[in-house]
Design a protein around this motif. Structure first.
Motif, PDB file in Angstrom:
ATOM      1  N   PHE A  21       0.829  -1.203   0.000  1.00  0.00           N
ATOM      2  CA  PHE A  21       0.000   0.000   0.000  1.00  0.00           C
ATOM      3  C   PHE A  21       0.869   1.260   0.000  1.00  0.00           C
ATOM      4  O   PHE A  21       0.560   2.244  -0.684  1.00  0.00           O
ATOM      5  CB  PHE A  21      -0.922  -0.005   1.219  1.00  0.00           C
ATOM      6  CG  PHE A  21      -1.820   1.197   1.305  1.00  0.00           C
ATOM      7  CD1 PHE A  21      -2.978   1.274   0.552  1.00  0.00           C
ATOM      8  CD2 PHE A  21      -1.500   2.264   2.135  1.00  0.00           C
ATOM      9  CE1 PHE A  21      -3.800   2.383   0.620  1.00  0.00           C
ATOM     10  CE2 PHE A  21      -2.315   3.374   2.207  1.00  0.00           C
ATOM     11  CZ  PHE A  21      -3.465   3.433   1.451  1.00  0.00           C
TER      12      PHE A  21
ATOM     13  N   GLU B 210      -5.565   8.279  -1.545  1.00  0.00           N
ATOM     14  CA  GLU B 210      -6.918   8.026  -2.037  1.00  0.00           C
ATOM     15  C   GLU B 210      -6.885   7.316  -3.390  1.00  0.00           C
ATOM     16  O   GLU B 210      -7.652   6.377  -3.632  1.00  0.00           O
ATOM     17  CB  GLU B 210      -7.674   9.346  -2.145  1.00  0.00           C
ATOM     18  CG  GLU B 210      -7.965   9.999  -0.803  1.00  0.00           C
ATOM     19  CD  GLU B 210      -8.539  11.393  -0.954  1.00  0.00           C
ATOM     20  OE1 GLU B 210      -8.990  11.956   0.054  1.00  0.00           O
ATOM     21  OE2 GLU B 210      -8.530  11.926  -2.086  1.00  0.00           O
TER      22      GLU B 210
ATOM     23  N   ALA C  34      -5.857   3.754  -2.783  1.00  0.00           N
ATOM     24  CA  ALA C  34      -6.935   2.975  -2.167  1.00  0.00           C
ATOM     25  C   ALA C  34      -7.947   2.514  -3.210  1.00  0.00           C
ATOM     26  O   ALA C  34      -8.409   1.360  -3.176  1.00  0.00           O
ATOM     27  CB  ALA C  34      -7.619   3.810  -1.085  1.00  0.00           C
TER      28      ALA C  34
ATOM     29  N   LYS D 186      -8.699  -1.578  -4.180  1.00  0.00           N
ATOM     30  CA  LYS D 186      -9.916  -1.989  -3.466  1.00  0.00           C
ATOM     31  C   LYS D 186     -10.371  -3.391  -3.839  1.00  0.00           C
ATOM     32  O   LYS D 186     -11.034  -4.062  -3.037  1.00  0.00           O
ATOM     33  CB  LYS D 186     -11.038  -0.987  -3.730  1.00  0.00           C
ATOM     34  CG  LYS D 186     -11.513  -0.912  -5.170  1.00  0.00           C
ATOM     35  CD  LYS D 186     -12.612   0.116  -5.314  1.00  0.00           C
ATOM     36  CE  LYS D 186     -13.150   0.177  -6.743  1.00  0.00           C
ATOM     37  NZ  LYS D 186     -12.113   0.597  -7.696  1.00  0.00           N
TER      38      LYS D 186
ATOM     39  N   ILE E 175      -7.492   1.750   3.635  1.00  0.00           N
ATOM     40  CA  ILE E 175      -8.174   1.683   2.338  1.00  0.00           C
ATOM     41  C   ILE E 175      -9.629   2.113   2.481  1.00  0.00           C
ATOM     42  O   ILE E 175     -10.145   2.908   1.678  1.00  0.00           O
ATOM     43  CB  ILE E 175      -8.067   0.263   1.755  1.00  0.00           C
ATOM     44  CG1 ILE E 175      -6.614  -0.050   1.388  1.00  0.00           C
ATOM     45  CG2 ILE E 175      -8.957   0.116   0.533  1.00  0.00           C
ATOM     46  CD1 ILE E 175      -6.407  -1.453   0.842  1.00  0.00           C
TER      47      ILE E 175
END
Length: 301
Positions: A58, A84, A87, A91, A139
């Motif tokens: 991440f 953002e 994320a 996802k 996330i």
């Protein structure tokens, strides 16, 4: 039941007397268990490594998104924006894997706690669980932060789609008026009266209810001049007509129009319909439903 290490056969007896199947004999008594056995670190290292790898993945995705920005700026909000973006990209991959890793890691950690004599690495397992949980929380949080802005962008996209359809209809109406000096009486006249080589007019009118198109004429500006004095035969012919019919029949020229455009659901005559009046867009009002012919609309700023 004794298992022979040579042939793998199972028999009742002692290997010192020989295997009943292959005849192999043990060279001595089995070694005694050691007084002190070192615990295994494998399970704890596995849980910790998975959690740290997820967190590292991440972080790398955030750094990549940060460098992909048009203007590289190191600061709090640029990093939040990059997180953002990362994320949303992760996802469907990292987030489900993190949930599975958290669930499986918790089961392994529970087994480590139950058999603390055999297994070590409690701290590593806890760190891995915390890292997996942190990835899930980050996330979900960064996706949640972008939801209002994405909803706003979606609304702007809907507005742009309605306006594009309205501009096409307005262009067709203006071309029709320029050619015939009046707006069309109905939607069919508009379709039949103009060439549509690229099909844009037909596409714009495809989901519009024809009954919502309402042309209007400003009768106050119409010519009210009466004909000149009639003489001779013309006077005699006029006397044969109805004495109350002193008006002149003229073709009405429509100068204004109003048409309803379907909203986000693309279904006409619903609460989210837009109104276009003489080229001005009026969006549905939130105070009440905008039924056909109603005025529950507000002008688009």
């Amino acid at each position: 039941m004794t298992v022979c290490p040579c042939c793998g056969g199972k028999f009742e007896g002692n290997l010192l007397d020989g295997c009943a199947l292959c005849g192999a004999r043990a060279v001595g008594e089995p070694l005694a268990r050691p007084e002190i056995e070192l615990p295994a670190y494998g399970r704890g290292v596995l849980v910790g490594a998975i959690g740290l790898l997820l967190l590292l993945f991440f972080t790398l995705s955030t750094i990549i998104a940060l460098f992909e920005q048009t203007q590289l700026t190191i600061g709090f909000w640029p990093i939040v924006s990059a997180a953002e973006t990362a994320a949303w990209r992760l996802k469907w991959t990292v987030l489900p894997f993190s949930v599975v890793a958290l669930w499986g890691g918790w089961l392994i950690y529970a087994s480590i706690r139950r058999e603390s004599v055999r297994f070590a690495g409690h701290d590593l397992a806890r760190c891995g669980l915390m890292a997996s949980m942190l990835v899930i929380v980050m996330i979900a949080t960064f996706i949640g932060l972008t939801v209002p802005e994405r909803l706003r962008q979606r609304a702007l996209g809907i507005y742009a789609g309605v306006e594009a359809q309205g501009y096409t209809v307005e262009r067709a109406l203006l071309e029709y008026r320029q050619r015939y000096k009046t707006y069309p009486t109905n939607v069919k006249d508009l379709q039949d009266g103009l060439p549509d080589r690229d099909g844009s007019i037909a596409a714009a009118l495809s989901n519009i209810d024809p009954s919502t198109y309402q042309p209007r004429a400003n009768l106050a500006n119409a010519s009210t001049a009466k004909p000149g004095r009639l003489r001779g035969a013309a006077l005699r012919r006029a006397s044969m007509n109805n004495p109350t019919d002193d008006s002149v029949n003229e073709k009405i020229s429509f100068t204004n129009y109003e048409v309803r455009l379907p909203g986000a659901d693309k279904i006409p005559n619903t609460d989210d319909d837009w109104l276009m009046r003489d080229g001005v867009f009026i969006k549905p009002s939130k105070s009440g439903p905008a039924s056909s012919g109603s005025s529950a609309v507000q002008t688009l700023p």
